[in-house]
Design a protein around this motif. Sequence first.
Motif, PDB file in Angstrom:
ATOM      1  N   ILE A 462       0.836  -1.204   0.000  1.00  0.00           N
ATOM      2  CA  ILE A 462       0.000   0.000   0.000  1.00  0.00           C
ATOM      3  C   ILE A 462       0.872   1.255   0.000  1.00  0.00           C
ATOM      4  N   ILE A 463       1.918   1.238   0.833  1.00  0.00           N
ATOM      5  CA  ILE A 463       2.812   2.396   0.906  1.00  0.00           C
ATOM      6  C   ILE A 463       3.572   2.583  -0.406  1.00  0.00           C
ATOM      7  N   ASP A 464       4.163   1.505  -0.920  1.00  0.00           N
ATOM      8  CA  ASP A 464       4.989   1.603  -2.129  1.00  0.00           C
ATOM      9  C   ASP A 464       4.180   1.936  -3.375  1.00  0.00           C
ATOM     10  N   SER A 465       2.885   1.633  -3.349  1.00  0.00           N
ATOM     11  CA  SER A 465       2.047   1.924  -4.526  1.00  0.00           C
ATOM     12  C   SER A 465       1.787   3.418  -4.697  1.00  0.00           C
ATOM     13  N   GLU A 466       2.017   4.195  -3.622  1.00  0.00           N
ATOM     14  CA  GLU A 466       1.768   5.637  -3.629  1.00  0.00           C
ATOM     15  C   GLU A 466       0.327   5.966  -4.025  1.00  0.00           C
ATOM     16  N   SER A 467      -0.581   5.061  -3.686  1.00  0.00           N
ATOM     17  CA  SER A 467      -1.987   5.250  -4.050  1.00  0.00           C
ATOM     18  C   SER A 467      -2.778   5.985  -2.973  1.00  0.00           C
ATOM     19  N   VAL A 468      -2.225   6.067  -1.755  1.00  0.00           N
ATOM     20  CA  VAL A 468      -2.868   6.795  -0.657  1.00  0.00           C
ATOM     21  C   VAL A 468      -1.794   7.604   0.068  1.00  0.00           C
ATOM     22  N   PRO A 469      -2.180   8.679   0.780  1.00  0.00           N
ATOM     23  CA  PRO A 469      -1.185   9.494   1.499  1.00  0.00           C
ATOM     24  C   PRO A 469      -0.584   8.728   2.684  1.00  0.00           C
ATOM     25  N   VAL A 470       0.713   8.962   2.903  1.00  0.00           N
ATOM     26  CA  VAL A 470       1.460   8.254   3.948  1.00  0.00           C
ATOM     27  C   VAL A 470       2.290   9.249   4.747  1.00  0.00           C
ATOM     28  N   ALA A 471       2.276   9.100   6.061  1.00  0.00           N
ATOM     29  CA  ALA A 471       3.180   9.862   6.935  1.00  0.00           C
ATOM     30  C   ALA A 471       4.311   8.938   7.349  1.00  0.00           C
ATOM     31  N   ARG A 472       5.521   9.227   6.876  1.00  0.00           N
ATOM     32  CA  ARG A 472       6.703   8.428   7.235  1.00  0.00           C
ATOM     33  C   ARG A 472       7.449   9.179   8.338  1.00  0.00           C
ATOM     34  N   LEU A 473       7.495   8.604   9.509  1.00  0.00           N
ATOM     35  CA  LEU A 473       8.099   9.267  10.671  1.00  0.00           C
ATOM     36  C   LEU A 473       9.526   8.774  10.870  1.00  0.00           C
ATOM     37  N   THR A 474      10.458   9.707  11.006  1.00  0.00           N
ATOM     38  CA  THR A 474      11.870   9.337  11.180  1.00  0.00           C
ATOM     39  C   THR A 474      12.509  10.002  12.393  1.00  0.00           C
ATOM     40  N   GLU A 475      11.911  11.083  12.879  1.00  0.00           N
ATOM     41  CA  GLU A 475      12.503  11.848  13.977  1.00  0.00           C
ATOM     42  C   GLU A 475      12.300  11.131  15.314  1.00  0.00           C
ATOM     43  N   ILE A 476      13.413  10.815  16.008  1.00  0.00           N
ATOM     44  CA  ILE A 476      13.341  10.171  17.323  1.00  0.00           C
ATOM     45  C   ILE A 476      13.184  11.251  18.386  1.00  0.00           C
ATOM     46  N   PHE A 477      12.219  11.085  19.268  1.00  0.00           N
ATOM     47  CA  PHE A 477      11.934  12.128  20.250  1.00  0.00           C
ATOM     48  C   PHE A 477      12.804  12.007  21.496  1.00  0.00           C
ATOM     49  N   ARG A 478      12.922  13.154  22.180  1.00  0.00           N
ATOM     50  CA  ARG A 478      13.881  13.289  23.269  1.00  0.00           C
ATOM     51  C   ARG A 478      13.767  12.168  24.297  1.00  0.00           C
ATOM     52  N   GLN A 479      12.537  11.803  24.666  1.00  0.00           N
ATOM     53  CA  GLN A 479      12.380  10.782  25.694  1.00  0.00           C
ATOM     54  C   GLN A 479      12.856   9.415  25.216  1.00  0.00           C
ATOM     55  N   ALA A 480      12.881   9.216  23.878  1.00  0.00           N
ATOM     56  CA  ALA A 480      13.342   7.935  23.337  1.00  0.00           C
ATOM     57  C   ALA A 480      14.832   7.950  23.011  1.00  0.00           C
ATOM     58  N   GLU A 481      15.431   9.168  22.910  1.00  0.00           N
ATOM     59  CA  GLU A 481      16.837   9.263  22.521  1.00  0.00           C
ATOM     60  C   GLU A 481      17.760   8.618  23.544  1.00  0.00           C
ATOM     61  N   ALA A 482      17.318   8.559  24.802  1.00  0.00           N
ATOM     62  CA  ALA A 482      18.148   7.964  25.856  1.00  0.00           C
ATOM     63  C   ALA A 482      18.185   6.447  25.760  1.00  0.00           C
ATOM     64  N   SER A 483      17.287   5.854  24.990  1.00  0.00           N
ATOM     65  CA  SER A 483      17.198   4.394  24.916  1.00  0.00           C
ATOM     66  C   SER A 483      18.157   3.834  23.873  1.00  0.00           C
ATOM     67  N   GLU A 484      19.050   2.979  24.312  1.00  0.00           N
ATOM     68  CA  GLU A 484      19.956   2.309  23.379  1.00  0.00           C
ATOM     69  C   GLU A 484      19.202   1.290  22.532  1.00  0.00           C
ATOM     70  N   ILE A 485      18.078   0.789  23.051  1.00  0.00           N
ATOM     71  CA  ILE A 485      17.253  -0.122  22.248  1.00  0.00           C
ATOM     72  C   ILE A 485      16.766   0.597  20.992  1.00  0.00           C
ATOM     73  N   VAL A 486      16.232   1.802  21.179  1.00  0.00           N
ATOM     74  CA  VAL A 486      15.726   2.584  20.047  1.00  0.00           C
ATOM     75  C   VAL A 486      16.855   2.912  19.077  1.00  0.00           C
ATOM     76  N   LYS A 487      18.011   3.344  19.603  1.00  0.00           N
ATOM     77  CA  LYS A 487      19.150   3.680  18.743  1.00  0.00           C
ATOM     78  C   LYS A 487      19.618   2.456  17.955  1.00  0.00           C
ATOM     79  N   ALA A 488      19.732   1.315  18.629  1.00  0.00           N
ATOM     80  CA  ALA A 488      20.189   0.096  17.958  1.00  0.00           C
ATOM     81  C   ALA A 488      19.227  -0.313  16.854  1.00  0.00           C
ATOM     82  N   ALA A 489      17.914  -0.214  17.136  1.00  0.00           N
ATOM     83  CA  ALA A 489      16.913  -0.592  16.137  1.00  0.00           C
ATOM     84  C   ALA A 489      17.032   0.279  14.897  1.00  0.00           C
ATOM     85  N   HIS A 490      17.191   1.589  15.080  1.00  0.00           N
ATOM     86  CA  HIS A 490      17.291   2.487  13.926  1.00  0.00           C
ATOM     87  C   HIS A 490      18.601   2.284  13.170  1.00  0.00           C
TER      88      HIS A 490
END
Length: 718
Positions: A462-490
């Motif tokens: 659905i996303i790759d077809s570009e047939s509907v609008p999509v919000a792609r979120l990439t910005e990691i928020f301050r409360q999550a920046e302290a987590s090494e789990i989040v950093k490792a995943a990204h």
Amino acid sequence: MPGDEQELTGTVQSVVFHNEENGYTIMSAKVEGQRDPVTILGTLPAVVQGEIFRASGEWVDDRKFGRQFRADRINAVAPETKDGIERFLASGLVDGIGKVYAKRIVKKFGKDTFDVIEHASQKLEKVEGIGKARRQKIKESWKQQKSVRDIMIFLHENGISTARALRIFKNYGEAAVNVLRENPYRLARDLRGVGFKTADEIAQKMGRAIDSPERLAAGIDYVLQAAADKGHCGVPRPDLIEKSAEVLGVDTELIEPVLADLVSREKLVEEPDLIFLPDLHKAEVTVAQRVREIYSQPVEYPEIEIEKAIAWFESKAGFQLGSEQKSAVAGAVSERFFVITGGPGVGKTTILNAVLKILTTKKVKPVLCAPTGRAAKRLSESTGRDASTIHRLLEYQPEAGFTKNEEDPLEGDVFVIDEASMIDIRLMAALLRAIPPEGHVILVGDVDQLPSVGPGCVLRDIIDSESVPVARLTEIFRQAEASEIVKAAHEINQGNLPKIESPNPDSDFFFIERSDPEATLSTIKQLITERMPKKFGFDPVEEIQVLAPMNVNMLGTRNLNAELQAELNPAQELKFEIERFGNTFRTGDKVIQTRNNYEHEVFNGDIGVIREITTEPVKIHVRYDANREVEYEPGELDELLLAYAITIHKSQGSEFPAVVIPISTQQFVLLQRNLIYTGITRGKRLVVLVGEKKALAMAVRNVESSARWSGLKPRLSQ
């Protein structure tokens, strides 16, 4: 002499033990040429006192039980003597006949007893105490038992286990033998757990030709089903022909005409690029049509001034949304069909809460759902609103399927579907069919996680077809920046190795390097039983979850569960346990439900703990949460597996306080980026990887192995 192959003929005197699941039997028998009763060990689909049997096998001397005959094959037939017939009927096999009536019936009809019951049951009313009601009860019970026994003996002779034979009988009834003789390959399509190879073995024993049209058609169907099991919606024609010929052991020239016939009879659907099973083709077409139909309709929300609405939410929440988040909120409240995707820590839940608060203030009715019970529970907890599984929302009935559809649609204004990456093509088709004409849709999910277990890659297409609008979120928020789990995943999601050297001792992400599977296994056991409970206070059963890439090998779920069960819940004299379908379950064991059971309202991926095992009758009581307990009969235990370790695929939609992931080159077949990424993002407070750095690097580099054949993207793009 012990060790010599011999044949015995005799009469069953008593049944010491009979396992209905696998047919294993211990019986005492009077054997021709033997003065004393003989103990026979072997496998029989059913066994009754008085039956005559013929067995082949060998004598063994058991240190505890003495001399026994261990049979490789046992064939039982109805008794022929008056005494044998009486014992047979007195066994309780036939409703309405006990010891007293067995004696009276045999005294009256002698060796003709079976013929009278089967063909002239009216004569039974001449026996003292047998009236019309009892006679009919005897006749019906005899008919059913004879059918079951005939079918089970037939299936047993053709290599089918007793448990599976019972399922075949339940599926086909008295027609089972005729169905199988006509086309044994129907088993592969009609019965769960009976694949093409099993059906083919039966067919070969029944004399079916290797090039029979039924066999070739079944082989093609098997290849398509196997592809669907691996996530593909269709298969390219050349691949289908080549793989079918390989599976069937025939030349490709034989496949072509059978394939053409299946397409012409609409048993399969052929398109320029792929050949489909009809239901998967229909599901793809339905999803594409419904996405276009929903998105093409004008938005029917009350008028919303988006900037003011976002500012109002920020004042209520006490924090500012980021630019990506504001854009996502604006899209979600102004589009008919909208997708929100992004990894951990990017604020998907915050966006969802903002959207829901804004819309509900405008009296818009939201409906929240997710593919699994655990995912629905998380959605409900994070939004403070009711959420259900998709199956429950669509009012699924085991016999009738989904009750909600285009003719009886759901009620609601906006349908929020979380963990959308887990939804396969069939389920998405059923859900979109049930969206009402006034409905709006918001899909939420992490497109970089593993795709659905079932066929399709719906969210990505659905996303790759570009047939509907999509919000792609990439910005990691301050409360999550302290987590090494989040950093490792990204980092992993971007194709980079996460930071694994000399981590902060207070970190929530660790990599413990071990050079071989044995050392990895030893470290995992030590972590779970000692180090993690001691340092972090985690309960080893309730809070620590091992996630493995695969089921097999030393670091697969099967061996890990056996090892961890021995460590965390060892066998004890006063602790009940039961063995079924190759698994040993004990009171206190952690278990996982492996398929949806709507009767018990327990679903694939639900994890619980065995609270009690009762023996008379045998039942397992599993506690899934504080208010929900499920009772399992012995025949239902193939739905349960131990869950000290589960596959990463099974963990989708779930979160665990602590996660341990073994990673080894031994698992190279399944090592891929989205697998490790999904596993890491399941951990809430702590993630520990144990194993080889080389294997982690292999997984991070590997992005190609997860590609799936699907026609959804081009359908949506049209």
